[in-house]
Design a protein around this motif. Sequence first.
Motif, mmCIF file in Angstrom:
data_model
loop_
_atom_site.group_PDB
_atom_site.id
_atom_site.type_symbol
_atom_site.label_atom_id
_atom_site.label_comp_id
_atom_site.label_asym_id
_atom_site.label_seq_id
_atom_site.Cartn_x
_atom_site.Cartn_y
_atom_site.Cartn_z
ATOM 1 N N TYR A 74 124.561 54.630 -77.373
ATOM 2 C CA TYR A 74 123.159 54.619 -77.765
ATOM 3 C C TYR A 74 122.866 55.707 -78.800
ATOM 4 C CZ TYR A 74 122.052 51.308 -74.090
ATOM 5 O OH TYR A 74 121.992 50.181 -73.311
ATOM 6 N N VAL A 111 115.310 49.161 -77.820
ATOM 7 C CA VAL A 111 116.755 49.165 -78.028
ATOM 8 C C VAL A 111 117.161 47.878 -78.731
ATOM 9 C CG1 VAL A 111 119.027 49.227 -76.916
ATOM 10 C CG2 VAL A 111 117.136 50.587 -75.987
ATOM 11 N N CYS A 168 124.295 50.592 -79.945
ATOM 12 C CA CYS A 168 122.919 50.199 -79.657
ATOM 13 C C CYS A 168 121.991 51.183 -80.363
ATOM 14 C CB CYS A 168 122.639 50.231 -78.154
ATOM 15 S SG CYS A 168 123.699 49.173 -77.151
#
Length: 278
Positions: A74, A111, A168
Motif C-alpha cells: 500500500y 484504495v 495498491c
Amino acid sequence: GEGVSLEVPDHRLMTADRRPAGGSFLRSRGRRRVAHDPDERLALLARVARSNGIPVIAEEVDALRARAAEGRCYVACLCLFKRGKSSLLNALVGTVAVPTGVVPVTSVPLVVRYGTPSARVRLDAGWQEVAPDAVPGLVTERGNPGNVRGVRGAELFVSSGLLRDGLCLVDTPGLGSTSGANDAATLDVLPRLDAALLVTGPEPPITADELALARELTRTGTPFLVVVSKADRMAPGDRAEVLEFTRTALDRAGAVPRGTVPEVSAVALPGSWDNPDW
C-alpha cells in the motif's frame, strides 16, 4: 490488552521435532512452543482475539494475513488539498479511477487495486459491493461532506498493469481543508502504509505542514518519495528554483525521502514535454 489470555492448547502448535532442515522456527517458553512463522503468529493472534471477545482485532489480523498472502503493498498519495494528487493517481494507473475537481474532493481514503472493474465500501456493518460510478457519492466532500455517511474505507478495482503485481495506491483526503475530519482520516492511514508519495507543487512550494508530514514519515521509517506536481505550469527556470527550494527545505527539516525529487505533470503525457522524471 490487559487481561487477555494467551493460553492455547499445545496440540495447535508445531513441535520442535518438525522443524525445517534450515533451522528451527520454533522457540521454547517453558513447556510451550511458539511459532516463528509470521502467518502462524497472526493466525494465533486472531484466535486469541476471537476467544476473548475482541472481533475488531481479529478482523484486522485476518485482513493483514490476506494482504501478506496476496503480496499487496500500500502506497498512499499524501499532500495538502488541491495539489493534484487525485489527477496524478489517475495518470499513474492510466484511467480515470478517482474523482477530481476544482475544490477539495476526497473525504474518505480510497484504495485503487488491480482486478475486474468493480468497487466496494466498508461501513460499520462490513464491506458492501457498490457500482463503480457510485463511489464519488461516497468518498467525496460533495457527496459525503465530513464523511457524515460513516464510510470507513473504499476500494476501487481497475485493470491497470501498474497494479498487477500487488501495488495498491491510496488516494487520501487533502490536508488543510476546511474539514478537520479529512485531516483525521488521512493521518489515520499513516501507520498502515508500506510507503508514501508526498505530492507538493509550485504554488506554493513545499509548506511547513508538508515538511512536518515528511518528518513524521522519516521518524516512523516509512519509505517515501517527494514529487513536485503541476510542473507543466512552470517555466524551466522556475521549475529549477522550486526543485532547489524543495530539496533544501527537506534537508533543513531533517526529512529524508528516497532518491531525488522528480517533477511531473498529471495532464501532460510522458514525452509530450521536456520532462525526464515522469
